[in-house]
Design a protein around this motif. Structure first.
Motif, PDB file in Angstrom:
ATOM      1  N   ASN A  97      88.428  20.885  63.974  1.00 45.91           N
ATOM      2  CA  ASN A  97      89.452  21.470  63.119  1.00 45.91           C
ATOM      3  C   ASN A  97      89.938  22.770  63.763  1.00 45.91           C
ATOM      4  N   VAL A  98      91.244  22.830  64.085  1.00 43.67           N
ATOM      5  CA  VAL A  98      91.769  24.013  64.779  1.00 43.67           C
ATOM      6  C   VAL A  98      92.698  24.842  63.891  1.00 43.67           C
ATOM      7  N   GLU A  99      92.605  24.663  62.588  1.00 41.76           N
ATOM      8  CA  GLU A  99      93.456  25.478  61.717  1.00 41.76           C
ATOM      9  C   GLU A  99      92.895  26.896  61.630  1.00 41.76           C
ATOM     10  N   GLU A 100      93.761  27.838  61.281  1.00 40.51           N
ATOM     11  CA  GLU A 100      93.382  29.244  61.235  1.00 40.51           C
ATOM     12  C   GLU A 100      92.434  29.509  60.066  1.00 40.51           C
ATOM     13  N   PRO A 101      91.395  30.353  60.274  1.00 37.36           N
ATOM     14  CA  PRO A 101      90.434  30.618  59.202  1.00 37.36           C
ATOM     15  C   PRO A 101      90.928  31.609  58.159  1.00 37.36           C
ATOM     16  N   GLY A 102      92.011  32.325  58.442  1.00 40.79           N
ATOM     17  CA  GLY A 102      92.510  33.303  57.480  1.00 40.79           C
ATOM     18  C   GLY A 102      93.726  34.011  58.031  1.00 40.79           C
ATOM     19  N   ILE A 103      94.132  35.069  57.328  1.00 39.32           N
ATOM     20  CA  ILE A 103      95.313  35.823  57.758  1.00 39.32           C
ATOM     21  C   ILE A 103      94.988  36.675  58.980  1.00 39.32           C
ATOM     22  N   LEU A 104      93.901  37.411  58.920  1.00 42.69           N
ATOM     23  CA  LEU A 104      93.471  38.252  60.040  1.00 42.69           C
ATOM     24  C   LEU A 104      92.248  37.611  60.672  1.00 42.69           C
TER      25      LEU A 104
END
Length: 347
Positions: free
Chosen positions: A194-201
């Protein structure tokens, strides 16, 4: 004429590579100044930065002076600092000579490319999840032995069933012997990346770590003779489609694995991990498949997908790269073996 070619087909992050320029003047008139321009993606650092600049692309300008019918070969050294698939499709030529004030422009097609594979992770960071997954593979092998096939005899162990004892061999040798059976199907590891971003920062290197872990595990399983496949919501830089790699255990398959991981483009929108897992589970894989989730993101949808994998297989190994500043809590599910890998511990 200008011909460009990468001297290596593939390297790994941190390696050095080179690009060869072959410039030829096929005319009787000398070229006082020939300017060769080309571009490639950011991630290759040209060591001679005199004529190289970086914006959203790496722009290189090289200047030559050629006599009539002269050929010049020049090698440009590069540090490969970032995983990726790099290509050069065109050069722009700007030429002038001593006999004319005119400036001539021309574009030339090129076709050269190079893979920069994700680097391998330190062995000590991968050993724990690797051993857990190998243990799961061995246990599934035991569960799915085919009693109607025969592949040898070994010494009896207290955990063996009475039905497996070979009484004839036991009487002949004077020691208890049991039959060894083949398996109904081969075990297989599916790496769910899974290469989605873990959060905003967040640090983009955490997603790169997920990709590096995937390459390292794939190599270790292939070296152990275990077929491994790739399921990811990352999209291919060239085709724009989500990447899917079927199982294999050869070194050619390892090369395909490295290429597929190199071509994941993190600038493209990722696919839905829940839908990806749901489609996978409805695909009817064999009973010996073992899943491993590699994700730095722990949003609700990822946790839901991990629980669906647990519902199908009973348990799951989840490898999660983290930094010290991040929340360390594991998903609230005893079926998930949550393995944290600290990013800053191996920089």
């Amino acid at each position: 004429m200008a011909e460009l070619s990468f001297d290596q087909e593939a390297v790994s992050e941190g390696d050095e590579a080179s690009l060869t320029e072959v410039i030829t003047n096929r005319n009787f008139i000398p070229l006082h100044i020939l300017q060769v321009n080309f571009q490639t993606d950011v991630g290759l650092f040209f060591k001679d930065t005199t004529n190289a600049s970086v914006t959203d692309r790496v722009n290189v300008i090289d200047v030559f002076s050629l006599r009539f019918y002269e050929k010049i070969t020049r090698n440009l050294l590069m540090d490969c600092r970032k995983r990726g698939f790099y290509n050069i499709l065109q050069t722009s030529l700007v030429a002038s000579d001593l006999f004319s004030p005119d400036i001539h422009y021309a574009d030339r097609k090129q076709s050269t490319s190079m893979y920069v594979y994700p680097r391998l992770m330190p062995t000590d960071k991968i050993d724990v999840p690797f051993q857990q997954l190998m243990g799961e593979v061995q246990s599934r092998r035991f569960l799915y032995e085919d009693n109607f096939t025969f592949r040898g005899i070994r010494d009896y162990a207290p955990t063996d069933q009475m039905s497996d004892i070979n009484w004839k061999a036991s009487a002949k040798t004077g020691a208890m012997k049991v039959n060894l059976h083949d398996y109904t199907s081969s075990p297989e590891i599916v790496l769910v990346l899974n290469v989605e971003e873990p959060g905003i920062l967040f640090e983009i290197e955490l997603i790169e770590d997920c990709i590096r872990i995937t390459r390292t595990l794939a190599l270790k399983f292939i070296q152990s003779g275990i077929p491994v496949s790739l399921l990811t919501n990352g999209k291919d830089k060239v085709t724009g489609e989500m990447i899917r790699l079927e199982s294999g255990s050869s070194m050619d398959h390892n090369r395909n694995f490295c290429r597929a991981l190199s071509r994941i483009d993190l600038t493209k929108e990722t696919g839905d991990i829940e839908a990806l897992v749901r489609d996978e589970l409805h695909g009817g894989r064999n009973a010996q498949v073992v899943y491993c989730l590699i994700s730095t993101s722990r949003r609700d949808g990822v946790v839901k997908a991990s629980r669906e994998l647990c519902d199908e297989k009973g348990k799951l190994v989840w490898i999660c790269p983290l930094t010290k500043s991040m929340d360390m809590r594991a998903p609230d599910d005893s079926r998930i073996s949550f393995v944290k890998i600290m990013h800053d511990s191996y920089l």
